[in-house]
Design an enzyme around this catalytic site. Sequence first.
Site, mmCIF file in Angstrom:
data_model
loop_
_atom_site.group_PDB
_atom_site.id
_atom_site.type_symbol
_atom_site.label_atom_id
_atom_site.label_comp_id
_atom_site.label_asym_id
_atom_site.label_seq_id
_atom_site.Cartn_x
_atom_site.Cartn_y
_atom_site.Cartn_z
ATOM 1 N N LYS A 1 12.163 47.373 92.709
ATOM 2 C CA LYS A 1 12.025 47.028 90.568
ATOM 3 C C LYS A 1 10.426 46.914 90.256
ATOM 4 O O LYS A 1 9.808 46.098 91.111
ATOM 5 C CB LYS A 1 12.893 46.460 90.282
ATOM 6 C CG LYS A 1 14.579 46.364 90.737
ATOM 7 C CD LYS A 1 15.391 45.217 90.253
ATOM 8 C CE LYS A 1 14.694 43.730 90.293
ATOM 9 N NZ LYS A 1 15.340 43.805 92.497
ATOM 10 N N HIS B 1 20.044 37.990 90.832
ATOM 11 C CA HIS B 1 20.653 38.442 91.186
ATOM 12 C C HIS B 1 21.996 39.775 91.078
ATOM 13 O O HIS B 1 22.758 39.944 91.163
ATOM 14 C CB HIS B 1 20.191 40.135 90.511
ATOM 15 C CG HIS B 1 18.383 39.627 90.218
ATOM 16 N ND1 HIS B 1 18.332 39.411 88.891
ATOM 17 C CD2 HIS B 1 17.127 39.853 90.572
ATOM 18 C CE1 HIS B 1 17.124 39.388 88.710
ATOM 19 N NE2 HIS B 1 16.624 39.157 89.442
ATOM 20 N N HIS C 1 15.273 37.521 84.515
ATOM 21 C CA HIS C 1 14.532 36.962 85.568
ATOM 22 C C HIS C 1 14.522 35.974 84.292
ATOM 23 O O HIS C 1 13.923 34.961 84.663
ATOM 24 C CB HIS C 1 13.045 37.233 86.040
ATOM 25 C CG HIS C 1 12.988 37.819 86.895
ATOM 26 N ND1 HIS C 1 12.700 39.549 86.411
ATOM 27 C CD2 HIS C 1 13.019 37.809 88.840
ATOM 28 C CE1 HIS C 1 12.634 40.132 87.898
ATOM 29 N NE2 HIS C 1 12.899 39.370 88.820
#
Length: 333
Positions: free
Chosen positions: A105, A57, A219
């Site tokens: 998260k 990320h 993801h």
Amino acid sequence: MKKIINDPSTVVDEALRGIALAHPDLLKAQRDPAAIWRADAPVAGKVAIISGGGSGHEPMHGGFVGPGMLDAACPGAVFTSPTPDQVQAAAEQVNGGAGVLLIVKNYTGDVLNFETAAELIAMDDVDVRTVVIDDDVAVKDSLYTAGRRGVAGTLLLEKIVGAAAEQGADLDRCEALARKVVAGVRSLGLALTACTVPHVGQPSFELAEDEYELGIGIHGEPGRERRTMEPADELVRRLLEPVLEDLPFAAGDRVLLFTNSMGGTPLVELYLAHGIAEKLLAEKGIVVERRLVGPYVTSLEMQGMSVTLLKLDDELTELWDAPVRTAALRWGM
């Protein structure tokens, strides 16, 4: 699969070495267990802000370590939660005696591992708190989580709470601010292509040339709906409307608009989309007071984008504007 790598099993390890060499004035890092922390840590008397998650990320989270933002980040394997010992190791490096705030998260693995890490950190008589962010309005549950996913709003949370901690806010105030941001931030993303995880070697899902996926996760998870490709005006509208309806946002609201590339979308397209978003918000009487545009919360090489809105007030605006100096985000210093 074409990627600039040596071995899928060593991607994160080699990237961690690279980021530390690229920013020696800002960062220090170790590879076992993997952690990145600000070069001047620990800062005595300062609340330590720690986050982390799966790699892939970038620049989140390691690129947001530095004065005015995170004290440390814990990079897991690609799209895989960091382990509790990574978080514990990071806390040992940055604990300045004023407590530790973990920003997590909302993915099942992240939540469980950070919970275990918090227990380990607390065993050393450290006051540790955890705040979970779940800003994705796309789905209630996904392949990776129970409840909503934490996505691009995480950056805004890390910046605002990091600024408060840098200014000397205590742990109670940092936690309260974090919960305030979580309550007022919403995101939604779309993908034009899937990404390829190095150790998997094939795209995470298949899209026809004339299709896009609305509501994807970071993801590589598929989204809430697969649609035939549309012009940019319509794509941005489909992202904004669910975000606006969810909180909801209303005429007169002051907001921060974050237009984010998922990694493969060029800036010419992203700026085009941002302009459309500003126009749509203005038509609804919503005041865009702050903006951020760029590839900050990515999903490897995925072509796509997300929009994030954070409801602002004077306190949050001041903290967003506060100086920050990290590898990926810097102003005011």
